[in-house]
Write a protein that holds these residues in place. Sequence first.
Motif, PDB file in Angstrom:
ATOM      1  N   LYS A 188       0.818  -1.211   0.000  1.00 46.22           N
ATOM      2  CA  LYS A 188       0.000   0.000   0.000  1.00 46.22           C
ATOM      3  C   LYS A 188       0.855   1.267   0.000  1.00 46.22           C
ATOM      4  N   LEU A 189       0.293   2.301  -0.580  1.00 46.07           N
ATOM      5  CA  LEU A 189       0.955   3.596  -0.620  1.00 46.07           C
ATOM      6  C   LEU A 189       0.690   4.343   0.683  1.00 46.07           C
ATOM      7  N   LYS A 190       1.772   4.814   1.303  1.00 47.46           N
ATOM      8  CA  LYS A 190       1.636   5.541   2.563  1.00 47.46           C
ATOM      9  C   LYS A 190       2.406   6.855   2.491  1.00 47.46           C
ATOM     10  N   LYS A 191       1.892   7.857   3.176  1.00 46.65           N
ATOM     11  CA  LYS A 191       2.629   9.119   3.258  1.00 46.65           C
ATOM     12  C   LYS A 191       3.953   8.859   3.940  1.00 46.65           C
ATOM     13  N   GLY A 192       5.008   9.431   3.363  1.00 48.70           N
ATOM     14  CA  GLY A 192       6.328   9.212   3.927  1.00 48.70           C
ATOM     15  C   GLY A 192       7.058   8.047   3.298  1.00 48.70           C
ATOM     16  N   ASP A 193       6.384   7.307   2.391  1.00 49.85           N
ATOM     17  CA  ASP A 193       7.087   6.241   1.675  1.00 49.85           C
ATOM     18  C   ASP A 193       8.261   6.845   0.919  1.00 49.85           C
ATOM     19  N   LEU A 194       9.332   6.074   0.860  1.00 50.52           N
ATOM     20  CA  LEU A 194      10.541   6.589   0.239  1.00 50.52           C
ATOM     21  C   LEU A 194      10.392   6.743  -1.262  1.00 50.52           C
ATOM     22  N   LEU A 195       9.511   5.948  -1.853  1.00 51.93           N
ATOM     23  CA  LEU A 195       9.554   5.935  -3.297  1.00 51.93           C
ATOM     24  C   LEU A 195       8.280   5.411  -3.933  1.00 51.93           C
ATOM     25  N   LEU A 196       7.894   6.049  -5.038  1.00 55.28           N
ATOM     26  CA  LEU A 196       6.803   5.574  -5.897  1.00 55.28           C
ATOM     27  C   LEU A 196       7.261   5.732  -7.335  1.00 55.28           C
ATOM     28  N   LEU A 197       7.274   4.640  -8.083  1.00 54.50           N
ATOM     29  CA  LEU A 197       7.675   4.668  -9.496  1.00 54.50           C
ATOM     30  C   LEU A 197       6.449   4.401 -10.362  1.00 54.50           C
ATOM     31  N   VAL A 198       6.231   5.256 -11.365  1.00 54.15           N
ATOM     32  CA  VAL A 198       5.115   5.081 -12.295  1.00 54.15           C
ATOM     33  C   VAL A 198       5.651   5.139 -13.727  1.00 54.15           C
ATOM     34  N   ASP A 199       5.390   4.088 -14.490  1.00 57.92           N
ATOM     35  CA  ASP A 199       5.784   3.987 -15.903  1.00 57.92           C
ATOM     36  C   ASP A 199       4.509   3.749 -16.693  1.00 57.92           C
ATOM     37  N   ALA A 200       4.158   4.680 -17.582  1.00 61.55           N
ATOM     38  CA  ALA A 200       2.872   4.566 -18.269  1.00 61.55           C
ATOM     39  C   ALA A 200       2.865   5.378 -19.553  1.00 61.55           C
ATOM     40  N   GLY A 201       1.860   5.101 -20.384  1.00 56.72           N
ATOM     41  CA  GLY A 201       1.708   5.856 -21.616  1.00 56.72           C
ATOM     42  C   GLY A 201       0.344   5.623 -22.218  1.00 56.72           C
ATOM     43  N   LEU A 202      -0.039   6.501 -23.118  1.00 55.78           N
ATOM     44  CA  LEU A 202      -1.323   6.366 -23.808  1.00 55.78           C
ATOM     45  C   LEU A 202      -1.104   6.496 -25.309  1.00 55.78           C
ATOM     46  N   LYS A 203      -2.146   6.138 -26.073  1.00 49.11           N
ATOM     47  CA  LYS A 203      -2.074   6.220 -27.528  1.00 49.11           C
ATOM     48  C   LYS A 203      -2.917   7.381 -28.044  1.00 49.11           C
ATOM     49  N   TYR A 204      -2.367   8.064 -29.021  1.00 53.04           N
ATOM     50  CA  TYR A 204      -3.104   9.107 -29.721  1.00 53.04           C
ATOM     51  C   TYR A 204      -3.028   8.798 -31.213  1.00 53.04           C
ATOM     52  N   LYS A 205      -4.184   8.613 -31.831  1.00 55.51           N
ATOM     53  CA  LYS A 205      -4.243   8.207 -33.238  1.00 55.51           C
ATOM     54  C   LYS A 205      -3.369   6.978 -33.487  1.00 55.51           C
ATOM     55  N   ARG A 206      -3.431   6.054 -32.539  1.00 55.69           N
ATOM     56  CA  ARG A 206      -2.741   4.753 -32.575  1.00 55.69           C
ATOM     57  C   ARG A 206      -1.258   4.830 -32.214  1.00 55.69           C
ATOM     58  N   TYR A 207      -0.673   6.021 -32.122  1.00 55.31           N
ATOM     59  CA  TYR A 207       0.746   6.141 -31.810  1.00 55.31           C
ATOM     60  C   TYR A 207       0.940   6.254 -30.294  1.00 55.31           C
ATOM     61  N   CYS A 208       1.992   5.629 -29.801  1.00 60.35           N
ATOM     62  CA  CYS A 208       2.201   5.457 -28.361  1.00 60.35           C
ATOM     63  C   CYS A 208       2.994   6.594 -27.721  1.00 60.35           C
ATOM     64  N   SER A 209       2.791   6.740 -26.426  1.00 59.14           N
ATOM     65  CA  SER A 209       3.689   7.555 -25.607  1.00 59.14           C
ATOM     66  C   SER A 209       4.207   6.678 -24.475  1.00 59.14           C
ATOM     67  N   ASP A 210       5.313   7.106 -23.871  1.00 60.32           N
ATOM     68  CA  ASP A 210       5.963   6.311 -22.821  1.00 60.32           C
ATOM     69  C   ASP A 210       6.714   7.269 -21.900  1.00 60.32           C
ATOM     70  N   ARG A 211       6.475   7.135 -20.600  1.00 63.34           N
ATOM     71  CA  ARG A 211       7.062   8.076 -19.624  1.00 63.34           C
ATOM     72  C   ARG A 211       7.213   7.379 -18.283  1.00 63.34           C
ATOM     73  N   THR A 212       8.291   7.673 -17.571  1.00 67.80           N
ATOM     74  CA  THR A 212       8.474   7.151 -16.218  1.00 67.80           C
ATOM     75  C   THR A 212       8.934   8.268 -15.288  1.00 67.80           C
ATOM     76  N   ARG A 213       8.349   8.282 -14.108  1.00 69.33           N
ATOM     77  CA  ARG A 213       8.779   9.207 -13.069  1.00 69.33           C
ATOM     78  C   ARG A 213       8.888   8.457 -11.746  1.00 69.33           C
ATOM     79  N   THR A 214       9.812   8.905 -10.912  1.00 69.27           N
ATOM     80  CA  THR A 214      10.013   8.322  -9.591  1.00 69.27           C
ATOM     81  C   THR A 214       9.998   9.457  -8.569  1.00 69.27           C
ATOM     82  N   VAL A 215       9.213   9.300  -7.511  1.00 67.54           N
ATOM     83  CA  VAL A 215       9.053  10.386  -6.543  1.00 67.54           C
ATOM     84  C   VAL A 215       9.121   9.852  -5.114  1.00 67.54           C
ATOM     85  N   GLU A 216       9.419  10.768  -4.173  1.00 68.02           N
ATOM     86  CA  GLU A 216       9.203  10.467  -2.766  1.00 68.02           C
ATOM     87  C   GLU A 216       7.783  10.903  -2.432  1.00 68.02           C
TER      88      GLU A 216
END
Length: 340
Positions: A188-216
């Motif tokens: 589970k996600l808790k306040k004060g967790d050292l780290l959250l990594l999210v890697d995701a993307g969506l398609k626009y007119k069938r073409y993909c996007s891709d992005r990753t961010r890591t946060v405290e």
Amino acid sequence: MNYMLKDENAIYYECRYSCDNALYLRLGSEAFFITDSRYTIDAEQNVKGAKVIINGDLYGEAVKLLKKAKVKKVVFDPKEWSVAGFEKITSQCKVTFKAELDFSHKKRIIKSDEELEILAKAAKLGAKAFNALAKEFNQSGFGESEYALTHTAKSILGSFGKYELSFDPIVAVNSNAAKPHAMPTKKKLKKGDLLLLVDAGLKYKRYCSDRTRTVEVGKGFKFETRQTFKSKKIQKAYDTVLKAHDNAIAKARSGMKAKKVDALTRDIITKAGFGEYYVHSTGHGVGLDIHEMPYISSRSDTIIEDGMVYTIEPGIYIPGEFGIRIEDMVAMVDGKAVVL
């Protein structure tokens, strides 16, 4: 050139339409899009530059066309074909079928101006979705499991059904982020967790996007590239990844080999003492497929050229502790990498 395609995105690239049961044949100056009657209306309205043929027996129809055209050689990509489907055609034709791996990907490696505009739009929509996701996680994400967070990410990224996703998003908390392609858990996600990594993307007119961010995870956190961590070890690792990410974007040039671009991230991470924890390549091409050419790896001799689009995504993953990745899509424009 004569060739046959079975992959949906490969077919779409040729005629601007595809579906889950189609076969495309290019025989000299003629092209044929073969599908079944479920797709008659859509195919006839949307297929460009090819004759639409409706026949539930795709392979039988292809055999008829090949025999009629009397061609001697046809190129195909074995990655696209099932053994059964391929044999249905080849067993009935006296044609030489020449295997060429990544046939369509090679054709698509240089993006047109139109494709670059679409990919830029996809990337911008992806970034906007990350902002909305950060807001949603701040408001209602604490106490939720990675399963629930991933479900929320799918809804937000897809704008509740408006866009398809490039792939199933990765949402990883703390030590689970040490797995580059982490699967969701009950963590589970808790306040004060050292780290959250999210890697995701969506398609626009069938073409993909891709992005990753890591946060405290703190009050009002945002998915920005500049981040502060309480842990000195995590901060050092994060700053190293960010330096590698920024260095590659600043110094990548058309005319370089892909493995040189890879070295622009890998050398920095290695010199900082984290080399053994950088377990994947620097990036991959993005287009109609989420993974396509060019591949930015230490083994790739591909020459980077203007019009190529790929990710820069260095990472450090320490098993049982944490993982960090920062990823952006870039396009090569006038010899340099431009963040989309």
